[in-house]
Design a protein around this motif. Sequence first.
Motif, short mmCIF file in Angstrom:
data_model
loop_
_atom_site.label_atom_id
_atom_site.label_comp_id
_atom_site.label_asym_id
_atom_site.label_seq_id
_atom_site.Cartn_x
_atom_site.Cartn_y
_atom_site.Cartn_z
N THR A 53 0.96 16.23 31.02
CA THR A 53 0.25 17.51 31.24
C THR A 53 -0.71 18.07 32.48
OG1 THR A 53 0.83 17.83 28.91
CG2 THR A 53 -0.02 19.76 29.86
N ILE A 54 -0.52 18.94 33.58
CA ILE A 54 -1.60 19.02 34.24
C ILE A 54 -1.88 20.87 34.19
CG2 ILE A 54 -2.44 19.15 36.48
CD1 ILE A 54 -0.90 16.67 36.99
N ASN A 55 -3.25 20.72 33.96
CA ASN A 55 -3.64 22.59 33.64
C ASN A 55 -4.62 22.66 34.83
OD1 ASN A 55 -1.79 23.11 32.20
ND2 ASN A 55 -3.31 21.84 30.68
N SER A 56 -5.19 23.46 35.51
CA SER A 56 -6.49 23.68 36.80
C SER A 56 -6.49 22.22 36.70
CB SER A 56 -7.32 24.48 35.50
OG SER A 56 -6.72 25.20 34.15
N VAL A 57 -5.88 22.16 38.03
CA VAL A 57 -6.39 21.03 38.78
C VAL A 57 -7.75 21.15 39.41
CG1 VAL A 57 -5.54 19.60 40.89
CG2 VAL A 57 -4.07 20.30 39.17
N ALA A 58 -9.02 20.56 39.90
CA ALA A 58 -9.25 20.35 40.92
C ALA A 58 -10.09 18.84 41.39
CB ALA A 58 -11.00 21.05 39.68
N ASN A 59 -10.55 19.24 42.20
CA ASN A 59 -10.96 17.94 42.85
C ASN A 59 -11.64 17.01 42.44
OD1 ASN A 59 -9.70 18.69 45.85
ND2 ASN A 59 -11.58 19.36 46.25
N GLY A 60 -11.24 15.93 42.34
CA GLY A 60 -12.54 15.19 41.55
C GLY A 60 -11.73 14.19 40.41
N GLN A 61 -10.52 14.93 40.09
CA GLN A 61 -9.85 14.98 38.36
C GLN A 61 -8.86 13.53 38.70
OE1 GLN A 61 -8.24 18.56 37.63
NE2 GLN A 61 -9.36 19.17 36.59
N VAL A 62 -9.03 12.74 37.29
CA VAL A 62 -7.93 12.06 37.00
C VAL A 62 -7.04 11.90 35.93
CG1 VAL A 62 -10.18 10.00 37.59
CG2 VAL A 62 -9.49 10.72 35.46
N LEU A 63 -6.06 11.22 35.86
CA LEU A 63 -4.90 10.98 34.70
C LEU A 63 -5.88 10.32 33.63
CD1 LEU A 63 -1.81 11.36 36.15
CD2 LEU A 63 -2.71 13.45 35.33
N ARG A 64 -5.75 10.81 32.91
CA ARG A 64 -6.53 10.22 31.31
C ARG A 64 -5.46 10.54 29.94
NH1 ARG A 64 -12.39 11.16 29.38
NH2 ARG A 64 -12.18 10.34 27.30
N TYR A 65 -5.53 9.62 29.35
CA TYR A 65 -4.46 9.20 28.82
C TYR A 65 -4.94 9.79 27.13
CZ TYR A 65 -0.67 7.53 25.45
OH TYR A 65 1.08 8.07 25.64
N ASN A 66 -4.67 10.71 26.56
CA ASN A 66 -5.44 10.75 24.89
C ASN A 66 -4.35 10.24 23.85
OD1 ASN A 66 -3.39 12.88 24.61
ND2 ASN A 66 -3.85 14.51 25.05
N GLY A 67 -3.84 9.34 23.98
CA GLY A 67 -3.39 8.77 23.08
C GLY A 67 -1.68 9.02 22.51
N SER A 68 -1.69 10.37 23.23
CA SER A 68 0.07 10.57 23.45
C SER A 68 0.40 11.48 24.78
CB SER A 68 -0.05 11.75 22.73
OG SER A 68 0.03 12.67 22.68
N GLN A 69 -0.71 11.33 25.49
CA GLN A 69 0.36 11.77 27.28
C GLN A 69 -1.16 12.28 27.83
OE1 GLN A 69 1.05 16.67 27.28
NE2 GLN A 69 -1.15 16.72 26.08
N TRP A 70 -0.49 12.14 29.55
CA TRP A 70 -1.51 11.52 30.14
C TRP A 70 -2.03 13.69 30.17
CZ3 TRP A 70 -3.18 7.60 32.54
CH2 TRP A 70 -2.99 6.69 31.55
N ILE A 71 -3.23 13.21 30.72
CA ILE A 71 -4.17 15.35 31.02
C ILE A 71 -5.10 14.40 32.11
CG2 ILE A 71 -3.68 16.17 28.92
CD1 ILE A 71 -6.57 15.16 28.92
N ASN A 72 -4.79 15.70 33.02
CA ASN A 72 -6.09 15.85 33.96
C ASN A 72 -7.19 15.72 33.17
OD1 ASN A 72 -4.79 18.71 33.50
ND2 ASN A 72 -6.02 19.24 34.92
N TYR A 73 -9.01 15.57 33.55
CA TYR A 73 -9.17 15.05 33.37
C TYR A 73 -10.99 14.80 34.38
CZ TYR A 73 -13.61 13.50 29.84
OH TYR A 73 -14.70 12.88 29.89
N ALA A 74 -11.85 15.89 34.05
CA ALA A 74 -13.41 15.60 35.48
C ALA A 74 -14.05 14.68 34.73
CB ALA A 74 -14.03 17.58 34.97
N GLU A 75 -13.50 13.67 35.59
CA GLU A 75 -14.29 12.22 34.79
C GLU A 75 -15.71 12.32 35.84
OE1 GLU A 75 -15.64 9.63 33.60
OE2 GLU A 75 -14.13 9.10 32.84
N SER A 76 -16.93 12.45 35.06
CA SER A 76 -17.79 11.96 35.50
C SER A 76 -18.87 11.42 35.85
CB SER A 76 -18.94 12.83 35.14
OG SER A 76 -18.94 12.76 33.38
#
Length: 112
Positions: free
Chosen positions: A81-104
């Motif tokens: 599930t990808i929402n509000s895409v932004a530069n520098g994000q990664v895909l991160r697994y939350n236990g049930s699905q992969w989501i885009n995540y702003a990794e700092s």
Amino acid sequence: MATQYPGSLDNLINPTANDFLNSNTVPHATQHANVNDSVEALQTTLGVNPHGSHLTVKDRIIAAETNISTQSVLNGLTDVTINSVANGQVLRYNGSQWINYAESNLVDGGNF
């Protein structure tokens, strides 16, 4: 000779009109055995219904390549599930699905 396929191509020797059935160059029984081994290897590789809804295996491959090149591969996955895409994000697994995540914490170019 057992078939070399799919590791490499077989080098089958075609008999000529002057070759006898008991020829040392192209023994008749060996020729049949070699071709049979090659056909069985092809059938094993292609499967029982290799063309599916396409007329040929080549048509099926062309359709698959076209399909891959004309769509986003991630959109075809059911657990992304990808929402509000932004530069520098990664895909991160939350236990049930992969989501885009702003990794700092990516301070070394993304090696973690």
